[in-house]
Design a protein around this motif. Structure first.
Motif, PDB file in Angstrom:
ATOM      1  N   VAL A 121       0.939  -1.177   0.019  1.00  0.00           N
ATOM      2  CA  VAL A 121       0.020  -0.038   0.042  1.00  0.00           C
ATOM      3  C   VAL A 121       0.955   1.343   0.001  1.00  0.00           C
ATOM      4  CG1 VAL A 121      -1.608   1.361   1.445  1.00  0.00           C
ATOM      5  CG2 VAL A 121      -1.964  -1.150   1.298  1.00  0.00           C
ATOM      6  N   ARG A 122       0.531   2.003  -0.647  1.00  0.00           N
ATOM      7  CA  ARG A 122       1.297   3.568  -0.792  1.00  0.00           C
ATOM      8  C   ARG A 122       1.333   4.121   0.352  1.00  0.00           C
ATOM      9  NH1 ARG A 122      -1.144   8.315  -4.605  1.00  0.00           N
ATOM     10  NH2 ARG A 122       0.414  10.187  -3.927  1.00  0.00           N
ATOM     11  N   ALA A 123       2.481   4.860   0.968  1.00  0.00           N
ATOM     12  CA  ALA A 123       2.697   5.563   2.153  1.00  0.00           C
ATOM     13  C   ALA A 123       3.841   6.232   2.124  1.00  0.00           C
ATOM     14  CB  ALA A 123       2.501   4.428   3.229  1.00  0.00           C
ATOM     15  N   GLY A 124       3.888   7.279   2.980  1.00  0.00           N
ATOM     16  CA  GLY A 124       5.091   8.019   3.045  1.00  0.00           C
ATOM     17  C   GLY A 124       4.983   9.249   2.235  1.00  0.00           C
ATOM     18  N   ASP A 125       5.998  10.042   2.076  1.00  0.00           N
ATOM     19  CA  ASP A 125       6.508  11.072   1.127  1.00  0.00           C
ATOM     20  C   ASP A 125       7.617  11.244   0.574  1.00  0.00           C
ATOM     21  OD1 ASP A 125       8.114  12.335   3.200  1.00  0.00           O
ATOM     22  OD2 ASP A 125       6.588  12.925   4.417  1.00  0.00           O
ATOM     23  N   ALA A 126       7.938  12.241  -0.027  1.00  0.00           N
ATOM     24  CA  ALA A 126       9.148  12.239  -1.090  1.00  0.00           C
ATOM     25  C   ALA A 126      10.387  12.163  -0.128  1.00  0.00           C
ATOM     26  CB  ALA A 126       9.156  13.572  -1.803  1.00  0.00           C
ATOM     27  N   THR A 127      10.345  12.545   1.285  1.00  0.00           N
ATOM     28  CA  THR A 127      11.463  12.431   2.180  1.00  0.00           C
ATOM     29  C   THR A 127      11.645  11.074   2.895  1.00  0.00           C
ATOM     30  OG1 THR A 127      11.540  14.929   2.111  1.00  0.00           O
ATOM     31  CG2 THR A 127      12.838  13.442   3.979  1.00  0.00           C
ATOM     32  N   ASN A 128      10.547  10.769   3.457  1.00  0.00           N
ATOM     33  CA  ASN A 128      10.214   9.741   4.433  1.00  0.00           C
ATOM     34  C   ASN A 128       9.445   8.541   3.763  1.00  0.00           C
ATOM     35  OD1 ASN A 128      11.692  11.068   6.714  1.00  0.00           O
ATOM     36  ND2 ASN A 128       9.916  12.312   6.471  1.00  0.00           N
ATOM     37  N   LYS A 129      10.153   7.434   3.214  1.00  0.00           N
ATOM     38  CA  LYS A 129       9.300   6.679   2.461  1.00  0.00           C
ATOM     39  C   LYS A 129      10.085   5.128   2.371  1.00  0.00           C
ATOM     40  CE  LYS A 129      11.562   7.898  -2.081  1.00  0.00           C
ATOM     41  NZ  LYS A 129      12.217   6.833  -2.182  1.00  0.00           N
ATOM     42  N   LEU A 130       9.534   4.221   1.570  1.00  0.00           N
ATOM     43  CA  LEU A 130      10.093   3.159   1.518  1.00  0.00           C
ATOM     44  C   LEU A 130      10.187   2.718  -0.057  1.00  0.00           C
ATOM     45  CD1 LEU A 130       8.154   0.944   4.084  1.00  0.00           C
ATOM     46  CD2 LEU A 130      10.305   1.863   4.344  1.00  0.00           C
ATOM     47  N   ASP A 131      10.921   1.989  -0.685  1.00  0.00           N
ATOM     48  CA  ASP A 131      11.147   1.625  -1.677  1.00  0.00           C
ATOM     49  C   ASP A 131      10.982   0.027  -1.990  1.00  0.00           C
ATOM     50  OD1 ASP A 131      11.749   4.278  -2.752  1.00  0.00           O
ATOM     51  OD2 ASP A 131      13.647   3.920  -1.859  1.00  0.00           O
ATOM     52  N   TRP A 132      10.308  -0.424  -3.035  1.00  0.00           N
ATOM     53  CA  TRP A 132      10.323  -1.975  -3.346  1.00  0.00           C
ATOM     54  C   TRP A 132      11.090  -1.982  -4.385  1.00  0.00           C
ATOM     55  CZ3 TRP A 132       5.037  -5.055  -4.223  1.00  0.00           C
ATOM     56  CH2 TRP A 132       5.192  -6.479  -4.297  1.00  0.00           C
ATOM     57  N   VAL A 133      12.207  -2.938  -4.198  1.00  0.00           N
ATOM     58  CA  VAL A 133      13.231  -2.855  -5.181  1.00  0.00           C
ATOM     59  C   VAL A 133      13.021  -3.960  -6.406  1.00  0.00           C
ATOM     60  CG1 VAL A 133      15.813  -3.374  -5.627  1.00  0.00           C
ATOM     61  CG2 VAL A 133      14.888  -2.280  -3.673  1.00  0.00           C
ATOM     62  N   GLY A 134      13.107  -3.851  -7.644  1.00  0.00           N
ATOM     63  CA  GLY A 134      12.892  -4.720  -8.710  1.00  0.00           C
ATOM     64  C   GLY A 134      13.865  -4.616  -9.703  1.00  0.00           C
ATOM     65  N   GLU A 135      13.277  -5.018 -10.827  1.00  0.00           N
ATOM     66  CA  GLU A 135      13.940  -5.165 -12.069  1.00  0.00           C
ATOM     67  C   GLU A 135      13.760  -3.930 -12.962  1.00  0.00           C
ATOM     68  OE1 GLU A 135      16.312  -7.772 -12.987  1.00  0.00           O
ATOM     69  OE2 GLU A 135      16.050  -7.956 -10.789  1.00  0.00           O
ATOM     70  N   SER A 136      14.781  -4.055 -13.995  1.00  0.00           N
ATOM     71  CA  SER A 136      14.378  -2.845 -15.072  1.00  0.00           C
ATOM     72  C   SER A 136      13.493  -3.435 -16.359  1.00  0.00           C
ATOM     73  CB  SER A 136      15.771  -2.289 -15.658  1.00  0.00           C
ATOM     74  OG  SER A 136      16.522  -3.403 -16.177  1.00  0.00           O
ATOM     75  N   SER A 137      13.020  -4.397 -16.162  1.00  0.00           N
ATOM     76  CA  SER A 137      12.047  -4.972 -17.397  1.00  0.00           C
ATOM     77  C   SER A 137      11.257  -5.636 -16.803  1.00  0.00           C
ATOM     78  CB  SER A 137      13.041  -5.778 -18.239  1.00  0.00           C
ATOM     79  OG  SER A 137      13.399  -6.857 -17.525  1.00  0.00           O
ATOM     80  N   GLN A 138      10.131  -6.109 -17.415  1.00  0.00           N
ATOM     81  CA  GLN A 138       8.784  -6.740 -17.063  1.00  0.00           C
ATOM     82  C   GLN A 138       9.257  -8.252 -17.160  1.00  0.00           C
ATOM     83  OE1 GLN A 138       5.091  -5.808 -18.867  1.00  0.00           O
ATOM     84  NE2 GLN A 138       5.743  -3.539 -18.566  1.00  0.00           N
ATOM     85  N   ASP A 139       8.439  -9.336 -16.318  1.00  0.00           N
ATOM     86  CA  ASP A 139       8.615 -10.620 -16.439  1.00  0.00           C
ATOM     87  C   ASP A 139       7.291 -11.281 -16.656  1.00  0.00           C
ATOM     88  OD1 ASP A 139       9.017 -13.508 -16.047  1.00  0.00           O
ATOM     89  OD2 ASP A 139      10.444 -13.073 -14.585  1.00  0.00           O
ATOM     90  N   VAL A 140       6.974 -11.764 -17.673  1.00  0.00           N
ATOM     91  CA  VAL A 140       5.630 -12.366 -17.849  1.00  0.00           C
ATOM     92  C   VAL A 140       5.115 -13.355 -16.898  1.00  0.00           C
ATOM     93  CG1 VAL A 140       5.491 -11.759 -20.446  1.00  0.00           C
ATOM     94  CG2 VAL A 140       6.496 -14.252 -19.827  1.00  0.00           C
ATOM     95  N   ASN A 141       6.067 -14.237 -16.315  1.00  0.00           N
ATOM     96  CA  ASN A 141       5.885 -15.076 -15.399  1.00  0.00           C
ATOM     97  C   ASN A 141       5.461 -14.559 -13.828  1.00  0.00           C
ATOM     98  OD1 ASN A 141       6.278 -17.291 -17.150  1.00  0.00           O
ATOM     99  ND2 ASN A 141       8.334 -17.015 -16.848  1.00  0.00           N
ATOM    100  N   TYR A 142       5.894 -13.409 -13.845  1.00  0.00           N
ATOM    101  CA  TYR A 142       5.904 -12.538 -12.525  1.00  0.00           C
ATOM    102  C   TYR A 142       5.223 -11.134 -12.743  1.00  0.00           C
ATOM    103  CZ  TYR A 142       8.065 -16.453 -10.402  1.00  0.00           C
ATOM    104  OH  TYR A 142       8.668 -17.586 -10.055  1.00  0.00           O
ATOM    105  N   PRO A 143       3.969 -11.116 -13.278  1.00  0.00           N
ATOM    106  CA  PRO A 143       3.488  -9.766 -13.569  1.00  0.00           C
ATOM    107  C   PRO A 143       3.305  -9.005 -12.585  1.00  0.00           C
ATOM    108  CG  PRO A 143       1.796 -11.254 -13.611  1.00  0.00           C
ATOM    109  CD  PRO A 143       3.181 -12.056 -13.364  1.00  0.00           C
ATOM    110  N   ALA A 144       3.703  -7.569 -12.647  1.00  0.00           N
ATOM    111  CA  ALA A 144       3.720  -6.393 -11.618  1.00  0.00           C
ATOM    112  C   ALA A 144       2.824  -5.365 -11.985  1.00  0.00           C
ATOM    113  CB  ALA A 144       5.093  -6.109 -11.280  1.00  0.00           C
ATOM    114  N   TYR A 145       2.217  -4.598 -11.122  1.00  0.00           N
ATOM    115  CA  TYR A 145       1.673  -3.554 -11.604  1.00  0.00           C
ATOM    116  C   TYR A 145       1.705  -2.373 -10.402  1.00  0.00           C
ATOM    117  CZ  TYR A 145      -0.777  -6.500 -14.748  1.00  0.00           C
ATOM    118  OH  TYR A 145      -1.130  -7.493 -15.875  1.00  0.00           O
ATOM    119  N   TYR A 146       1.371  -1.168 -11.014  1.00  0.00           N
ATOM    120  CA  TYR A 146       1.265  -0.091 -10.006  1.00  0.00           C
ATOM    121  C   TYR A 146       0.165   0.782 -10.271  1.00  0.00           C
ATOM    122  CZ  TYR A 146       2.703   3.214 -13.902  1.00  0.00           C
ATOM    123  OH  TYR A 146       2.785   3.951 -14.918  1.00  0.00           O
ATOM    124  N   ARG A 147      -0.275   1.654  -9.306  1.00  0.00           N
ATOM    125  CA  ARG A 147      -1.547   2.302  -9.153  1.00  0.00           C
ATOM    126  C   ARG A 147      -1.423   3.737  -8.194  1.00  0.00           C
ATOM    127  NH1 ARG A 147      -7.208  -0.446  -8.090  1.00  0.00           N
ATOM    128  NH2 ARG A 147      -6.577  -0.323  -5.815  1.00  0.00           N
TER     129      ARG A 147
END
Length: 227
Positions: A121-147
């Motif tokens: 779930v979205r939370a935090g602001d530009a200074t105090n936040k978390l990042d979910w680390v991932g790849e620089s490309s998509q993977d059809v076997n592990y689809p991911a989305y944002y909103r």
């Protein structure tokens, strides 16, 4: 465990067996200050989820990490499916450096081979936040989305890093008690180095008990602990 001695209901979660994972060399930081994120996985060879690991890091003081397990999502059409479990990880627990952080789930009665979704779930602001680390490309076997919003269609995202575990094997990692309370056990070599305890108040996830107990050892002897 205090809950065991006090005759409270509890569940113990161990290292377990990895049931699915999306990992890689990518170091792309997906900011939770801007979007909700989700990623699909397949529960292979098990009907339960003991715990999950997300590769995350913290900027500033961070924000509470809110993780959901959902079934039946169709992100492209905005169908969020059914919420099976939600877990809150206090921002005080999460390290600044990038790491795979273990999150207790304790879900049973699932479908072996079934597909489920991790939602953060979205939370935090530009200074105090978390990042979910991932790849620089998509993977059809592990689809991911944002909103950005709380409803509507999701947009395809590059792959996100996670691991899913179940089963009673290996070291003890978590205890779940009082419904939404839990502890997380951290090791240094073969000894316990820290225990994290979260017990939210009755009216929501904010506040509550958010203790980190650091154990002090002299050789093989435990000599004390500091909060």
């Amino acid at each position: 465990m205090n809950q065991m001695l006090a005759l409270q209901p509890f569940v113990l979660l161990y290292e377990g067996t990895q049931r699915d994972a999306k990992t890689g060399a990518g170091v792309v930081e997906n900011s939770l200050a801007n979007y909700h994120y989700c990623a699909r996985f397949t529960l292979t060879g098990s009907t339960e989820i003991g715990r999950i690991e997300l590769e995350i890091d913290k900027d500033g003081t961070g924000a509470d990490l809110v993780v959901q397990i959902r079934q039946g999502m169709v992100p492209g059409s905005g169908n969020d499916g059914t919420l099976l479990k939600q877990v809150v990880v206090p921002k005080e627990f999460i390290p600044t450096s990038r790491t795979y952080w273990s999150i207790p789930v304790g879900l049973t009665g699932l479908t072996s081979g079934g597909q489920y979704w991790l939602v953060v779930v979205r939370a935090g602001d530009a200074t105090n936040k978390l990042d979910w680390v991932g790849e620089s490309s998509q993977d059809v076997n592990y689809p991911a989305y944002y909103r950005a919003g709380d409803s509507g269609a999701w947009t395809a995202n590059n792959a996100l890093h996670f691991r899913v575990y179940s089963g009673a094997s290996g070291d003890l990692r978590h205890s779940i008690y009082a419904g939404t309370g839990y502890t997380t056990v951290e090791y240094s070599g073969e000894v316990i180095s820290k225990v994290y305890r979260y017990l939210p108040p009755a009216d929501g996830p904010d506040g509550g008990i958010r203790d980190v107990l650091t154990y002090n050892w002299s050789g093989e002897y435990l000599i004390g602990g500091d909060v």
